[in-house]
Design a protein around this motif. Structure first.
Motif, short mmCIF file in Angstrom:
data_model
loop_
_atom_site.label_atom_id
_atom_site.label_comp_id
_atom_site.label_asym_id
_atom_site.label_seq_id
_atom_site.Cartn_x
_atom_site.Cartn_y
_atom_site.Cartn_z
N GLY A 1 0.82 -1.20 0.00
CA GLY A 1 0.00 0.00 0.00
C GLY A 1 0.86 1.24 0.00
O GLY A 1 1.88 1.31 -0.68
N HIS A 2 0.44 2.26 0.78
CA HIS A 2 1.21 3.49 0.93
C HIS A 2 1.44 4.21 -0.39
O HIS A 2 2.47 4.85 -0.60
N GLY A 3 0.46 4.08 -1.31
CA GLY A 3 0.57 4.80 -2.57
C GLY A 3 1.66 4.28 -3.48
O GLY A 3 2.20 5.05 -4.28
N LEU A 4 2.01 2.99 -3.38
CA LEU A 4 3.01 2.46 -4.32
C LEU A 4 2.53 2.69 -5.75
O LEU A 4 3.32 3.06 -6.62
N GLU A 5 1.24 2.49 -6.01
CA GLU A 5 0.61 2.99 -7.21
C GLU A 5 0.02 4.34 -6.81
O GLU A 5 -0.86 4.40 -5.95
N PRO A 6 0.49 5.45 -7.37
CA PRO A 6 0.28 6.76 -6.77
C PRO A 6 -1.10 7.38 -6.90
O PRO A 6 -1.32 8.46 -6.33
N ASP A 7 -2.05 6.77 -7.59
CA ASP A 7 -3.34 7.42 -7.81
C ASP A 7 -4.25 7.40 -6.59
O ASP A 7 -5.34 7.96 -6.63
N LYS A 8 -3.84 6.74 -5.51
CA LYS A 8 -4.56 6.84 -4.24
C LYS A 8 -3.54 6.83 -3.13
O LYS A 8 -2.59 6.07 -3.15
N ARG A 9 -3.75 7.73 -2.15
CA ARG A 9 -2.73 7.95 -1.12
C ARG A 9 -3.08 7.16 0.13
O ARG A 9 -2.98 7.64 1.26
N CYS A 10 -3.47 5.93 -0.07
CA CYS A 10 -3.99 5.07 0.98
C CYS A 10 -2.90 4.13 1.49
O CYS A 10 -2.25 3.45 0.69
N THR B 1 1.61 13.23 -9.12
CA THR B 1 1.91 13.50 -10.53
C THR B 1 3.37 13.23 -10.82
O THR B 1 3.73 12.56 -11.80
N LEU B 2 4.25 13.76 -9.98
CA LEU B 2 5.68 13.54 -10.19
C LEU B 2 6.05 12.07 -10.01
O LEU B 2 6.88 11.53 -10.76
N GLU B 3 5.43 11.41 -9.04
CA GLU B 3 5.71 9.99 -8.84
C GLU B 3 5.32 9.19 -10.07
O GLU B 3 6.09 8.33 -10.53
N TYR B 4 4.14 9.50 -10.62
CA TYR B 4 3.70 8.75 -11.80
C TYR B 4 4.56 9.11 -13.02
O TYR B 4 4.83 8.25 -13.86
N ARG B 5 4.98 10.35 -13.11
CA ARG B 5 5.86 10.70 -14.22
C ARG B 5 7.18 9.94 -14.12
O ARG B 5 7.76 9.54 -15.14
N GLY B 6 7.66 9.73 -12.90
CA GLY B 6 8.87 8.92 -12.74
C GLY B 6 8.65 7.49 -13.19
O GLY B 6 9.50 6.88 -13.86
N ILE B 7 7.48 6.93 -12.86
CA ILE B 7 7.15 5.57 -13.27
C ILE B 7 7.11 5.45 -14.78
O ILE B 7 7.72 4.54 -15.37
N VAL B 8 6.38 6.36 -15.44
CA VAL B 8 6.25 6.24 -16.90
C VAL B 8 7.55 6.60 -17.61
O VAL B 8 7.81 6.10 -18.72
N THR B 9 8.39 7.41 -16.99
CA THR B 9 9.68 7.72 -17.60
C THR B 9 10.60 6.50 -17.59
O THR B 9 11.24 6.18 -18.61
N VAL B 10 10.66 5.81 -16.47
CA VAL B 10 11.45 4.57 -16.42
C VAL B 10 10.89 3.56 -17.42
O VAL B 10 11.65 2.89 -18.15
N ALA B 11 9.57 3.46 -17.50
CA ALA B 11 8.95 2.51 -18.45
C ALA B 11 9.29 2.87 -19.88
O ALA B 11 9.59 2.00 -20.71
N ALA B 12 9.24 4.17 -20.21
CA ALA B 12 9.56 4.60 -21.57
C ALA B 12 11.01 4.28 -21.92
O ALA B 12 11.30 3.78 -23.02
N LEU B 13 11.93 4.55 -21.01
CA LEU B 13 13.34 4.26 -21.27
C LEU B 13 13.58 2.76 -21.43
O LEU B 13 14.36 2.33 -22.28
#
Length: 280
Positions: A50-59, A259-271
């Motif tokens: 948990g703990h927002g590992l997927e950042p769209d919920k801060r649960c 937003t920044l956390e998800y951008r980091g996720i998609v940036t690593v995925a894109a690379l």
């Protein structure tokens, strides 16, 4: 500045520890144990993540979506901590229906900031994420009674028909990859009927692209698309890199940090995708 350097610098500046550790593993050959250690802070006493590992919920509570995110990170790092994964699957079994199905989230997320799309529909046990979780456990090489139970449920659901929504179809393909013979023609013919499938590389809207179905050229699902389709989406992926070096997202997370956390996720995925297709 080249694509990789700009993307790496964005992750270093704005990304979370776990994405930075993953980037170091994938591109610098760092020890995958560092990724496992970074994930420990997201695992709860009940075994789930948990703990927002997927950042769209801060649960902070354990959720199926966060368990799936943890499995994705472990797979990307080439890491397999059997104790960590076993505890997570025990948690999945504890919250599953009698048939083994699990949901993305639970009503507990309503007590915390969350993106608007994280709502009642995410509380329903479904192929998304059940099929994806089963498929990822196959990739991790982890056997468990829940994997068998849930896998049987997924097979029965897919006998009734393929999902009509791209995320659910993507999750189903994660399962079907390990379920024996697959009718590629059937899936190829079905794709144009699926909502949120972003077939056109020129389409800027939110959706699942061919590169998300086939993030590497050796993916069994790369055969669903022509070389021209994949090359067009690779060109678009490169063009979508932002001036700050990161990649943008096409939905609204619950806040600036998310937003920044998800951008980091998609940036690593894109690379990672560009590296797999020799486009870096």
């Amino acid at each position: 500045m080249d694509i990789f350097t700009a993307g790496r610098d964005f992750v270093r500046l704005e990304g979370r520890l776990v994405e930075n550790r993953l980037l170091s593993v994938v591109f610098d050959g760092a020890d995958p144990a560092g990724v496992v250690d970074a994930l420990r802070g997201y695992q709860n006493a009940d075994g789930g993540f948990g703990h927002g590992l997927e950042p769209d919920k801060r649960c902070p509570d354990s959720l199926g979506l966060d368990v799936e995110t943890a499995f994705d990170i472990l797979l990307a790092a080439g890491a397999c901590d059997s104790v960590m994964i076993g505890r997570a699957v025990d948690w999945l079994a504890s919250v599953a229906t009698p048939d083994g199905a699990v949901a993305l989230a639970a009503p507990v997320i309503e007590n915390y900031p969350r993106a608007s799309h994280m709502s009642e529909w995410t509380y329903e046990p479904s192929l998304n994420p059940t099929a994806g979780l089963v498929g990822r456990l196959h990739k991790l090489g982890v056997e468990h009674p829940w994997r068998s139970l849930a896998g049987s449920w997924c097979a029965r659901q897919l006998e009734l028909g393929l999902p009509t929504e791209a995320h659910s179809l993507h999750e189903s393909l994660e399962f079907l990859e390990h379920a024996g013979d697959v009718d590629l023609e059937r899936i190829r013919d079905w794709l144009p009927k699926v909502s949120y499938f972003r077939a056109d590389a020129a389409d800027p809207s939110y959706g699942v692209t061919p590169l998300q179905f086939a993030p590497t050229p050796d993916s069994p699902w790369a055969a669903l698309f022509t070389t021209e389709q994949l090359e067009a989406h690779l060109d678009r992926l490169i063009a979508d890199q932002q001036p700050d070096g990161g990649w943008a997202i096409t939905w609204e997370p619950p806040g600036q940090a998310a937003t920044l956390e998800y951008r980091g996720i998609v940036t690593v995925a894109a690379l990672r995708t560009l590296k797999a297709y020799n486009r870096l």
